[in-house]
Design a protein around this motif. Structure first.
Motif, short mmCIF file in Angstrom:
data_model
loop_
_atom_site.label_atom_id
_atom_site.label_comp_id
_atom_site.label_asym_id
_atom_site.label_seq_id
_atom_site.Cartn_x
_atom_site.Cartn_y
_atom_site.Cartn_z
N GLU A 100 -20.71 -31.44 21.06
CA GLU A 100 -21.45 -31.12 22.27
C GLU A 100 -20.89 -31.91 23.44
O GLU A 100 -20.85 -33.14 23.42
CB GLU A 100 -22.94 -31.44 22.08
N ILE A 101 -20.45 -31.20 24.46
CA ILE A 101 -19.89 -31.82 25.66
C ILE A 101 -20.60 -31.24 26.88
O ILE A 101 -20.70 -30.02 27.00
CB ILE A 101 -18.37 -31.57 25.77
N PRO A 102 -21.12 -32.08 27.77
CA PRO A 102 -21.76 -31.56 28.99
C PRO A 102 -20.84 -30.61 29.74
O PRO A 102 -19.61 -30.77 29.74
CB PRO A 102 -22.04 -32.84 29.80
N THR A 103 -21.43 -29.62 30.42
CA THR A 103 -20.65 -28.58 31.09
C THR A 103 -19.66 -29.15 32.09
O THR A 103 -18.49 -28.74 32.14
CB THR A 103 -21.60 -27.59 31.80
N LEU A 104 -20.12 -30.09 32.92
CA LEU A 104 -19.23 -30.67 33.92
C LEU A 104 -18.07 -31.40 33.26
O LEU A 104 -16.91 -31.27 33.69
CB LEU A 104 -20.01 -31.63 34.82
N SER A 105 -18.35 -32.15 32.21
CA SER A 105 -17.29 -32.86 31.50
C SER A 105 -16.30 -31.87 30.88
O SER A 105 -15.08 -32.10 30.87
CB SER A 105 -17.88 -33.75 30.40
N LEU A 106 -16.84 -30.77 30.35
CA LEU A 106 -15.98 -29.74 29.76
C LEU A 106 -15.02 -29.18 30.79
O LEU A 106 -13.82 -29.01 30.53
CB LEU A 106 -16.86 -28.63 29.18
N LEU A 107 -15.54 -28.91 31.98
CA LEU A 107 -14.71 -28.37 33.06
C LEU A 107 -13.65 -29.38 33.49
O LEU A 107 -12.47 -29.03 33.67
CB LEU A 107 -15.59 -27.99 34.24
N LEU A 108 -14.05 -30.64 33.66
CA LEU A 108 -13.11 -31.68 34.08
C LEU A 108 -12.01 -31.88 33.03
O LEU A 108 -10.84 -32.05 33.37
CB LEU A 108 -13.84 -32.99 34.33
N LEU A 109 -12.38 -31.86 31.75
CA LEU A 109 -11.39 -32.04 30.69
C LEU A 109 -10.42 -30.86 30.64
O LEU A 109 -9.22 -31.04 30.40
CB LEU A 109 -12.09 -32.20 29.33
N ALA A 110 -10.95 -29.65 30.86
CA ALA A 110 -10.08 -28.47 30.87
C ALA A 110 -9.07 -28.55 32.01
O ALA A 110 -7.87 -28.29 31.83
CB ALA A 110 -10.92 -27.21 30.98
N LEU A 111 -9.55 -28.92 33.19
CA LEU A 111 -8.64 -29.08 34.33
C LEU A 111 -7.62 -30.18 34.07
O LEU A 111 -6.45 -30.07 34.42
CB LEU A 111 -9.45 -29.41 35.59
N SER A 112 -8.08 -31.25 33.42
CA SER A 112 -7.18 -32.35 33.06
C SER A 112 -6.08 -31.88 32.13
O SER A 112 -4.92 -32.26 32.27
CB SER A 112 -7.98 -33.48 32.41
N GLY A 113 -6.43 -31.04 31.17
CA GLY A 113 -5.45 -30.51 30.23
C GLY A 113 -4.44 -29.59 30.90
O GLY A 113 -3.23 -29.66 30.63
N ILE A 114 -4.94 -28.71 31.77
CA ILE A 114 -4.04 -27.80 32.48
C ILE A 114 -3.05 -28.58 33.32
O ILE A 114 -1.85 -28.28 33.34
CB ILE A 114 -4.87 -26.84 33.37
N LEU A 115 -3.55 -29.61 33.99
CA LEU A 115 -2.70 -30.40 34.89
C LEU A 115 -1.80 -31.36 34.12
O LEU A 115 -0.57 -31.38 34.30
CB LEU A 115 -3.59 -31.18 35.86
N GLY A 116 -2.41 -32.17 33.24
CA GLY A 116 -1.65 -33.22 32.58
C GLY A 116 -0.78 -32.76 31.43
O GLY A 116 0.31 -33.30 31.20
N ILE A 117 -1.23 -31.74 30.68
CA ILE A 117 -0.49 -31.27 29.51
C ILE A 117 0.29 -29.99 29.81
O ILE A 117 1.50 -29.92 29.59
CB ILE A 117 -1.44 -31.04 28.32
#
Length: 298
Positions: free
Chosen positions: A65-82
């Motif tokens: 379970e991951i809060p929605t905002l955290s999920l969005l931030l992590l997804a953006l982080s993956g797109i950008l960083g990885i």
């Protein structure tokens, strides 16, 4: 001892990630000559996602379970960083060689610290700033030592530098987004790593569609090569990103990225053991960087 580990678990995780990535870079510098950067990024990401899913399943947290905002931030982080950052890194590696590539990558920690201070209101002590400066100075000296420089590392300088800057900016932005997602939430480092990887890998096919002429695909038919890729993905992506996410959860983003940039220091003993000549500049740079690490742990 256990109390010390708990206090500095973020910093220790970052150093561990740097060590793992240093060893993996030796493999990728050779594999990257046979497999195009985008394809290599996609393959290693696919392997790592499967490994993380197995790990989460064994731990009974298959759907964390991951809060929605955290999920969005992590997804953006993956797109950008990885998705962007790792592909740019492999492009840089192919054009500049490992030494100059890692030199350009030293831009990432100060950029991360600047972004974290600006957007996350992080505050670094004077001691931490001095320690970070020493580490960056030391790493730059280690990498710029020209004793063992090869002619291949002087080719494609302009294109390689541009890719390196893109990689550094992407890694800095991705780290800050991960820090924002993990610092004050119940999201675990492993679940964060999964979200980042899925988002980062998912964007790669879109890149292929967007720039079909710039993307080359080479079939990998050798079982030995698949084995090398699987082992490299385990260490460089599965383990290293897990450690990186742990570091970003428990340590300031600037400190985490700086310690993560110490990979060249771990390469030095390997280079010396294999007979490569190590210059005085590299030795002095390593001493300065180790002193900076000591300040971050003070």
């Amino acid at each position: 001892m256990l109390e010390l580990i708990a206090t500095f678990r973020g910093e220790l995780a970052a150093l561990s990630a740097a060590f793992v990535w240093a060893m993996s870079s030796v493999v990728y510098s050779r594999v990257g000559q046979r497999i195009p950067p985008l394809q290599l990024n996609l393959i290693k990401g696919g392997f790592a996602i499967a490994m993380i899913l197995v790990t989460l399943g064994l731990r009974g947290t298959f759907f964390p379970e991951i809060p929605t905002l955290s999920l969005l931030l992590l997804a953006l982080s993956g797109i950008l960083g990885i998705g962007l950052g790792d592909t740019a890194f492999f492009n840089t590696l192919n054009r500049l060689g490992a030494r100059r590539t890692l030199l350009v990558q030293t831009l990432a920690p100060p950029l991360t610290a600047l972004l974290a201070v600006t957007f996350l209101d992080e505050v670094l002590t004077k001691t931490a700033v001095f320690g970070i400066s020493l580490i960056l100075f030391g790493v730059a000296w280690v990498i710029s030592d020209r004793v063992s420089e090869t002619p291949a590392e002087t080719q494609n300088l302009w294109q390689g530098t541009m890719w390196g800057v893109v990689s550094a900016l992407s890694q800095a932005g991705g780290a800050v987004l991960s820090r924002a997602a993990l610092a004050e939430t119940p999201a675990t480092p492993l679940s964060g790593a999964l979200v980042r990887l899925v988002a980062g890998v998912a964007v790669l096919p879109l890149w292929m569609v967007w720039m079909p002429g710039a993307v080359k695909w080479k079939p990998v038919r050798s079982p030995r090569m698949w084995g090398i890729l699987a082992v490299a993905a385990f260490f460089s992506t599965y383990l290293a990103i897990w450690l990186q996410q742990t570091s970003l959860k428990f340590a300031p983003a600037g400190v985490s990225q700086t310690l993560g940039a110490t990979s060249p220091l771990f390469v030095l003993p390997v280079a010396a053991w294999t007979g490569e000549k190590i210059g005085l500049r590299a030795v002095l740079g390593a001493i300065a960087a180790v002193a900076g690490v000591g300040l971050l742990f003070s």
